[in-house]
Design an enzyme around this catalytic site. Structure first.
Site, PDB file in Angstrom:
ATOM      1  N   ALA A  68       0.842  -1.192   0.000  1.00 56.37           N
ATOM      2  CA  ALA A  68       0.000   0.000   0.000  1.00 56.37           C
ATOM      3  C   ALA A  68       0.880   1.245   0.000  1.00 56.37           C
ATOM      4  CB  ALA A  68      -0.914   0.000   1.213  1.00 56.37           C
ATOM      5  N   PHE A  70       1.611   3.053  -2.954  1.00 53.78           N
ATOM      6  CA  PHE A  70       1.940   3.419  -4.332  1.00 53.78           C
ATOM      7  C   PHE A  70       0.676   3.808  -5.089  1.00 53.78           C
ATOM      8  CE2 PHE A  70       2.964   3.039  -8.752  1.00 53.78           C
ATOM      9  CZ  PHE A  70       4.295   3.405  -8.850  1.00 53.78           C
ATOM     10  N   ASP A  71      -0.322   2.936  -5.064  1.00 46.94           N
ATOM     11  CA  ASP A  71      -1.595   3.199  -5.748  1.00 46.94           C
ATOM     12  C   ASP A  71      -2.651   3.499  -4.692  1.00 46.94           C
ATOM     13  OD1 ASP A  71      -3.708   3.416  -7.440  1.00 46.94           O
ATOM     14  OD2 ASP A  71      -3.632   1.369  -8.217  1.00 46.94           O
ATOM     15  N   THR A  92      -3.339   3.672   1.396  1.00 51.12           N
ATOM     16  CA  THR A  92      -4.356   3.569   2.418  1.00 51.12           C
ATOM     17  C   THR A  92      -5.534   4.498   2.087  1.00 51.12           C
ATOM     18  OG1 THR A  92      -2.795   2.948   4.137  1.00 51.12           O
ATOM     19  CG2 THR A  92      -4.847   3.977   4.864  1.00 51.12           C
ATOM     20  N   ASN A 117       8.824   9.490   4.018  1.00 53.74           N
ATOM     21  CA  ASN A 117       7.578  10.114   3.595  1.00 53.74           C
ATOM     22  C   ASN A 117       6.744  10.524   4.807  1.00 53.74           C
ATOM     23  OD1 ASN A 117       4.668   8.777   3.767  1.00 53.74           O
ATOM     24  ND2 ASN A 117       6.161   7.083   3.762  1.00 53.74           N
ATOM     25  N   MET A 119       3.338  11.526   3.948  1.00 58.99           N
ATOM     26  CA  MET A 119       2.228  11.818   3.047  1.00 58.99           C
ATOM     27  C   MET A 119       0.942  12.119   3.809  1.00 58.99           C
ATOM     28  SD  MET A 119       3.776  11.615   0.153  1.00 58.99           S
ATOM     29  CE  MET A 119       2.465  11.613  -1.068  1.00 58.99           C
ATOM     30  N   GLY A 120       0.642  11.346   4.842  1.00 58.54           N
ATOM     31  CA  GLY A 120      -0.538  11.628   5.650  1.00 58.54           C
ATOM     32  C   GLY A 120      -1.834  11.087   5.076  1.00 58.54           C
ATOM     33  N   PHE A 121      -1.760   9.905   4.463  1.00 58.57           N
ATOM     34  CA  PHE A 121      -2.973   9.261   3.933  1.00 58.57           C
ATOM     35  C   PHE A 121      -3.729  10.179   2.979  1.00 58.57           C
ATOM     36  CE2 PHE A 121      -3.756   6.208   7.805  1.00 58.57           C
ATOM     37  CZ  PHE A 121      -2.649   5.459   7.434  1.00 58.57           C
ATOM     38  N   ASN A 154      -6.316  -1.500   1.699  1.00 64.03           N
ATOM     39  CA  ASN A 154      -5.763  -1.073   2.984  1.00 64.03           C
ATOM     40  C   ASN A 154      -6.550   0.149   3.459  1.00 64.03           C
ATOM     41  OD1 ASN A 154      -3.916   0.566   4.716  1.00 64.03           O
ATOM     42  ND2 ASN A 154      -2.478  -1.099   4.322  1.00 64.03           N
ATOM     43  N   SER A 193       0.911   3.621  10.441  1.00 58.22           N
ATOM     44  CA  SER A 193       1.603   4.727   9.787  1.00 58.22           C
ATOM     45  C   SER A 193       1.989   5.769  10.836  1.00 58.22           C
ATOM     46  CB  SER A 193       0.707   5.369   8.733  1.00 58.22           C
ATOM     47  OG  SER A 193       1.284   6.579   8.280  1.00 58.22           O
ATOM     48  N   ASN A 195       2.376   8.859  10.176  1.00 56.22           N
ATOM     49  CA  ASN A 195       2.062  10.175   9.621  1.00 56.22           C
ATOM     50  C   ASN A 195       0.650  10.670   9.894  1.00 56.22           C
ATOM     51  OD1 ASN A 195       4.671  10.372   8.450  1.00 56.22           O
ATOM     52  ND2 ASN A 195       3.989   8.976   6.828  1.00 56.22           N
ATOM     53  N   THR A 196      -0.149   9.890  10.626  1.00 61.19           N
ATOM     54  CA  THR A 196      -1.459  10.341  11.097  1.00 61.19           C
ATOM     55  C   THR A 196      -1.385  10.430  12.610  1.00 61.19           C
ATOM     56  OG1 THR A 196      -2.671   9.359   9.252  1.00 61.19           O
ATOM     57  CG2 THR A 196      -3.904   9.754  11.283  1.00 61.19           C
ATOM     58  N   LYS A 239      -1.895  -4.370   9.847  1.00 65.14           N
ATOM     59  CA  LYS A 239      -0.518  -3.981   9.522  1.00 65.14           C
ATOM     60  C   LYS A 239       0.101  -3.274  10.713  1.00 65.14           C
ATOM     61  CE  LYS A 239       2.258  -1.931   5.837  1.00 65.14           C
ATOM     62  NZ  LYS A 239       2.213  -1.358   4.468  1.00 65.14           N
ATOM     63  N   ASN A 272       5.292  -1.804   8.640  1.00 64.15           N
ATOM     64  CA  ASN A 272       5.149  -0.492   8.030  1.00 64.15           C
ATOM     65  C   ASN A 272       6.487   0.250   8.087  1.00 64.15           C
ATOM     66  OD1 ASN A 272       3.894   1.934   7.019  1.00 64.15           O
ATOM     67  ND2 ASN A 272       1.982   1.324   8.021  1.00 64.15           N
ATOM     68  N   TYR A 347       7.720  -1.657  -1.883  1.00 67.72           N
ATOM     69  CA  TYR A 347       7.375  -0.346  -2.432  1.00 67.72           C
ATOM     70  C   TYR A 347       8.669   0.354  -2.838  1.00 67.72           C
ATOM     71  CZ  TYR A 347       5.565   4.511  -2.480  1.00 67.72           C
ATOM     72  OH  TYR A 347       5.248   5.794  -2.826  1.00 67.72           O
TER      73      TYR A 347
END
Length: 370
Positions: A68, A70-71, A92, A117, A119-121, A154, A193, A195-196, A239, A272, A347
């Site tokens: 999870a 990438f797309d 995600t 990264n 990114m933050g979902f 995900n 993650s 990042n959240t 995960k 992760n 990834y």
């Protein structure tokens, strides 16, 4: 050094990583089918193919999947599979659409074959992604199912939902589960993650167990028809992070074992990204200047393998384990499988390896002579 390596090292590193990802993904969607035809021809000439993997009640064409991240929005599933991935995990996805964290939020560490990264979902939200998956299902209806990738979805927590409000968290995950379970071959609850804000707090067993049970109930309801007839059961996995202490990994393993016994959980994905920054080749001041975020890639190899090995010893032979984190070579993939993983995902290895990388790793990790 191959052509992709030269292109990456001398051109791609000069382009903003997020822009490079978008451009590269457009290329994958455009060129994936043609590359798949070449790949099939080469496999025929060489007389080798990957051994299918049977787990989760599903058949995976080979052990390698795309992790999870990438797309995120399910826009290139089949093109990505054409590169050689046996399964593709999208997301995600969160219950509500969200833009993610401010840019820049994606950074390369080429000397370490790593990425940071935060990114933050960022994603289109469960409703939009569900419509996209429904449209894909319509396009594929009636076609030969052989050759299709196994599709994982995900799901994660929307940023605006406070992690200390268990009912709100469960309701948020339920939005995604209800909308997406009907189209998923398997479903993943992401609680790892970095990042959240507050997300990793949900890895505590006392919060995680009821969350998984709730998602299980909602997924089952979503695949039951209007007359109350139960449809297919969508496997559910969780995960986890590499930064859990060993005793916390054991606690998750025990919870997963109990969850499998109760029909709630089917597997664990480990691991992760990490918030650790130790042992990097990149100068410390350069790493610090990038700021917060999850580190992925080669530096995770050792710890991710340790977590998989520890989980397998604790859960026994039956629970499905998917190993991810730091898989860059065939040897990495084989080591993760030897440690107890049923499947592996990547990834960052794909980003650094290029479009020919998935087929090479998939064939090498699960090769058989035709």
């Amino acid at each position: 050094m191959g052509a992709y390596d030269l292109l990456f090292d001398h051109l791609a590193v000069r382009v903003d990583p997020e822009l490079a990802h978008r451009v590269g993904f457009v290329g994958v969607r455009a060129g994936g089918p043609a590359l798949a035809a070449v790949r099939r021809g080469l496999a025929t000439v060489r007389g080798t193919s990957a051994t299918p993997v049977h787990t989760l009640g599903l058949t995976f064409a080979n052990p390698l999947g795309l992790a999870a991240g990438f797309d995120k929005n399910a826009t290139g599933i089949d093109a990505l599979a054409a590169l050689g991935f046996g399964h593709v995990e999208v997301g995600t996805v969160t219950g509500r659409p969200q833009p993610g964290n401010p840019q820049p939020r994606l950074f390369r560490l080429p000397a370490d074959r790593a990425i940071v990264n935060r990114m933050g979902f960022n994603n289109d939200g469960a409703a939009v992604v569900a419509r996209r998956l429904e449209q894909r299902a319509g396009r594929l209806r009636g076609r030969d199912p052989r050759g299709r990738p196994v599709l994982g979805v995900n799901i994660g927590k929307s940023k605006v939902v406070p992690d200390d409000d268990q009912a709100a968290v469960e309701a948020d995950y339920a939005i995604s589960a209800r909308l997406l379970a009907p189209f998923a071959d398997y479903l993943v609850v992401n609680v790892s993650s970095p990042n959240t804000p507050g997300l990793r707090n949900l890895q505590a067993v006392e919060k995680l167990a009821p969350l998984l049970a709730h998602v299980r109930r909602v997924a089952d309801e979503a695949t039951t028809d209007g007359r109350g007839h139960r449809g297919r059961r969508v496997p559910l996995l969780v995960k986890i992070a590499p930064d859990l202490a060993d005793e916390d990994v054991d606690a998750v393993a025990d919870m997963a074992t109990a969850g499998a016994r109760d029909g709630v959980l089917d597997g664990v994905i480990a691991t992760n990204t990490t918030i650790a920054r130790s042992g990097l080749v990149t100068p410390e001041d350069e790493v610090a200047a990038l700021g917060a975020g999850g580190l992925s890639g080669a530096p995770l190899t050792e710890r991710s393998t340790e977590v998989v090995r520890r989980l397998r010893r604790r859960v026994g032979p039956d629970l499905t384990l998917i190993g991810v984190g730091g898989i860059s070579t065939v040897a990495d993939a084989r080591e993760r499988l030897a440690a107890g993983a049923d499947l592996v995902q990547a990834y960052t290895g794909f980003i650094y390896g290029g479009p020919a990388w998935p087929a090479r790793i998939a064939a090498g990790a699960g090769a058989r002579t035709a």
